[in-house]
Every structure is written in structure tokens, then in C-alpha cells.
Motif scaffolding. Sequence first.
Motif, PDB file in Angstrom:
ATOM      1  N   LEU A   1       0.831  -1.212   0.000  1.00  0.00           N
ATOM      2  CA  LEU A   1       0.000   0.000   0.000  1.00  0.00           C
ATOM      3  C   LEU A   1       0.862   1.256   0.000  1.00  0.00           C
ATOM      4  O   LEU A   1       0.596   2.217  -0.731  1.00  0.00           O
ATOM      5  N   SER A   2       1.904   1.254   0.820  1.00  0.00           N
ATOM      6  CA  SER A   2       2.748   2.444   0.928  1.00  0.00           C
ATOM      7  C   SER A   2       3.698   2.589  -0.254  1.00  0.00           C
ATOM      8  O   SER A   2       4.030   3.711  -0.653  1.00  0.00           O
TER       9      SER A   2
ATOM     10  N   TRP B   1      -6.621   5.190  -5.080  1.00  0.00           N
ATOM     11  CA  TRP B   1      -8.018   4.771  -4.972  1.00  0.00           C
ATOM     12  C   TRP B   1      -8.924   5.958  -4.637  1.00  0.00           C
ATOM     13  O   TRP B   1      -9.998   6.122  -5.231  1.00  0.00           O
ATOM     14  N   ARG B   2      -8.485   6.798  -3.688  1.00  0.00           N
ATOM     15  CA  ARG B   2      -9.281   7.976  -3.339  1.00  0.00           C
ATOM     16  C   ARG B   2      -9.431   8.916  -4.528  1.00  0.00           C
ATOM     17  O   ARG B   2     -10.507   9.485  -4.749  1.00  0.00           O
TER      18      ARG B   2
ATOM     19  N   VAL C   1      -8.087  10.057 -15.868  1.00  0.00           N
ATOM     20  CA  VAL C   1      -7.316   8.998 -15.221  1.00  0.00           C
ATOM     21  C   VAL C   1      -5.872   9.018 -15.706  1.00  0.00           C
ATOM     22  O   VAL C   1      -4.922   8.946 -14.919  1.00  0.00           O
ATOM     23  N   GLU C   2      -5.690   9.098 -17.010  1.00  0.00           N
ATOM     24  CA  GLU C   2      -4.342   9.110 -17.576  1.00  0.00           C
ATOM     25  C   GLU C   2      -3.562  10.329 -17.126  1.00  0.00           C
ATOM     26  O   GLU C   2      -2.363  10.255 -16.860  1.00  0.00           O
TER      27      GLU C   2
ATOM     28  N   LYS D   1       0.126   9.988 -12.919  1.00  0.00           N
ATOM     29  CA  LYS D   1       1.533  10.293 -12.665  1.00  0.00           C
ATOM     30  C   LYS D   1       1.758  10.776 -11.230  1.00  0.00           C
ATOM     31  O   LYS D   1       2.874  10.725 -10.713  1.00  0.00           O
ATOM     32  N   ARG D   2       0.676  11.241 -10.589  1.00  0.00           N
ATOM     33  CA  ARG D   2       0.784  11.694  -9.195  1.00  0.00           C
ATOM     34  C   ARG D   2       1.008  10.525  -8.233  1.00  0.00           C
ATOM     35  O   ARG D   2       1.392  10.733  -7.082  1.00  0.00           O
ATOM     36  N   PHE D   3       0.775   9.326  -8.713  1.00  0.00           N
ATOM     37  CA  PHE D   3       0.787   8.183  -7.816  1.00  0.00           C
ATOM     38  C   PHE D   3       1.855   7.149  -8.180  1.00  0.00           C
ATOM     39  O   PHE D   3       1.759   5.986  -7.821  1.00  0.00           O
ATOM     40  N   LYS D   4       2.875   7.608  -8.877  1.00  0.00           N
ATOM     41  CA  LYS D   4       3.968   6.709  -9.226  1.00  0.00           C
ATOM     42  C   LYS D   4       4.637   6.204  -7.955  1.00  0.00           C
ATOM     43  O   LYS D   4       4.927   6.950  -7.030  1.00  0.00           O
ATOM     44  N   GLY D   5       4.888   4.889  -7.919  1.00  0.00           N
ATOM     45  CA  GLY D   5       5.461   4.296  -6.725  1.00  0.00           C
ATOM     46  C   GLY D   5       6.832   3.705  -6.970  1.00  0.00           C
ATOM     47  O   GLY D   5       7.521   4.042  -7.942  1.00  0.00           O
ATOM     48  N   VAL D   6       7.219   2.822  -6.075  1.00  0.00           N
ATOM     49  CA  VAL D   6       8.503   2.133  -6.178  1.00  0.00           C
ATOM     50  C   VAL D   6       8.252   0.637  -6.023  1.00  0.00           C
ATOM     51  O   VAL D   6       7.213   0.208  -5.524  1.00  0.00           O
TER      52      VAL D   6
END
Length: 397
Positions: free
Chosen positions: A98-99, A107-108, A124-125, A129-134
Motif C-alpha cells: 500500500l505504501s 483509490w481515493r 485517469v491518464e 503520474k501523481r501516484f507513481k510508486g517504487v
Amino acid sequence: MTFKVQTLNSISSKGLDRLPREIYEVASELSRPDAIILRSHNMHDMDIADSVRAIGRAGAGVNNIPVADMTKRGVPVFNAPGANANAVKELVLSGLLLSSRNIIGAWRYVEELTSTGDALKKEVEAGKKRFKGVELPGRTLGVAGLGAIGVQVANAARDLGMNVLGFDPGITVNNAWRLHANVSQALSVDELLSRSDYVSLHVPLVDDTRGLIDAKRLKLMRKDAVLLNFSRAEIVDEDAVLGALESGRLAYYVCDFPSEKLRGHDRVITLPHLGASTDEAEDNSAVMIADQLRDYLEVGNIRNSVNFPEAIMPPTSHAHRIVVVNHNVPNMVGQISSTLARHKHNIADLLNKSKGEIAYTLVDVDAAVADEALDELKGIEGVLCVRYLGAVGSDVE
């Protein structure tokens, strides 16, 4: 011999079914129970009957039980370490994912979108990019506390390709054998924090661990590290964590203990104490506690007590068993033996174990024991409790 067992919470029927009804009465309301089984019920404000000979917590933590008071009364408190380990491990892995991928935020974001059709797809597209993770492989997880849960977390993280550091100066031999060979050792909590991208806490709440993760220690952590706490809320200083989140030292705090301070923070993931909340964990804990209580009540054996030593002695054929709980002081075994000798009892087997201020003795003698001998044992200075089990069998599962 029959026993009364009182339940203070809803306990899995799979556990209670381990107590055969021909010799056990099990109910939530009982007068003068021999034993108590509970989960989260707070016993500190209870009037605990003097008939109680054992307490079983269907879980690991015993902060809701007045352990010190029970020790003074000669009452062992049992728990079920490891019974919920897999459930907590899976929740920790969920927290890691999740983190790492900002899944809650993503999701929010989607839930709050109001556009439709092609406009929704474009939004959505544009927003993803605001939610890019690792990704987890190659990153380092530090595990503080290598008990049953910590070992499973460490091993699972290794299976995910993570580097794993572990710290636990009190690790048991059994847990060390279970630990993945490639888990590295940290020599202190400070070293663990400074070398880890993620830190997962699995230590008990005692005086030395209360506030273990404070502002000073949080400054040791790598920038954008993630702290996971599925142990106890009080182990972490919440104000210090919020400060570390605001300064960017921490990227996320993931825990199982909501509070007014933490609730609503966009980089805090709080869960409603779900650690052991699976059907399997509740079943496992109840079965483990029921078996341990039965072994103690019927045979006198002690497994997984937080305040008594482990003491396991197979019944001697055709012998009668006496249980003695006393202060851990010199010459108690000698006095017990001398008392039995005066009453013409030959000792077939004897086991004496101690833990802190408590000593525990199992004695098998060659014939039935008269009340006069038991009364004399109870009268020895320092004896807290004497139980006469009679001719015990070896059929406890």
C-alpha cells in the motif's frame, strides 16, 4: 475431576471443542471458575475469583490481564504466541505494498472523479503520474523483533526480493533456526533504522519499548522511509511521527492503531486493529489456548506462560501428581520432599523449574495423598498454591 472454564469473549468453537464436555463446563457466566479464556476483555477492573487456577489469552499480548497480581496468587497466565503470526505477516505485506505504490491515494483519487466516458479516461491518464510508486526488490526492510511474527515477515520480505535486516537480542534458538539464512543482523535499533528503507516493528510493549521510536530515532531514518507498526501503539511517539512526515523524513506511517491525531493524514495508513482478525487466526489461537489450559488443569504441564517457567513432565505410570507453586527461594524442594517423606510417600519423579520470582514443582508419588500431607505442603512458608491432581493420565492431546 471436572473443571469450570469461563469465557470473557466470543471464543472460536474449534478451540472450545478441545475441552471435552464430560469433564469441562464452559460458559460465559460461571460461579467459581477454575480457568478463564479471553481475547480482548479488560481484566484489570475485574474481581477475579480465588478459585481461578489459570488464565488463557487467545492471542499474544497480555496487557489486558493483571499478570503481576496473578503471579502473586500463583496463577499462570498463558498466551498463544505464533497462532496469529501468518495473519499479521500478511497485513504487514499489505502495508508494504500500500505504501510503496500509493494505492490508498490512487483509490481515493479515482473515487472522487465525476467525469464519464472518454473524459474519465483522459482524467485517469492525466492524474496517474501523481501516484507513481517504487518496487520492493532490492530495497531494505528492517525488522525489529524476531519472534514468531517478525521471523515470518523477514522471510516473506526475502521471498519478495528485499534485503532484510533483523534486530532482536533475545531471539530464541527455535526462531533463529526458522529465520532465512540471508537475513542480516543489525547490532542495535539505531543501526536498523539508519540502514533501512522500510522498518517493521514487532516488539512487545514493556517499559523498555514504550516510546522506542521517538523524534531522536526518527532522525536516523533514511529520507522517505516507511515505518510500519503492527505491534503496539505506545511503542511509537505519534507526535514525533507526524513531525517526521511533515519534514519529509518519513514517506508513510502504516499502523494498526487509529487515533484522532493520525486519522485523515494523507500519508498515514491506519487500520482498525486487524492484525489477528482472520477466521484462521482466531481458530488457531483458541485451539492453542484450550490445549494448553487442558494440559495444565489435568496434568500440571506448562507451555507458553508469560509469568511461569515451562514445565513438562510426562505422567509416571500408576503415580499420583502434586503441583506446588512457590516463591523462588532456597530449600523449597527439600521441604516439599521432606514433607512427603514424613507422610510415607515415595517420590517416583520430580521436576522443578523457576522463572524470576516464581518456582514450579511437579511431583509424582507412589500412592494417593492424604489431606493432611497437602495441608502441610500448603503451610510451608513461601508456598503460593498446591494442587492435587491425583492419578493423571497421558491422553491429553
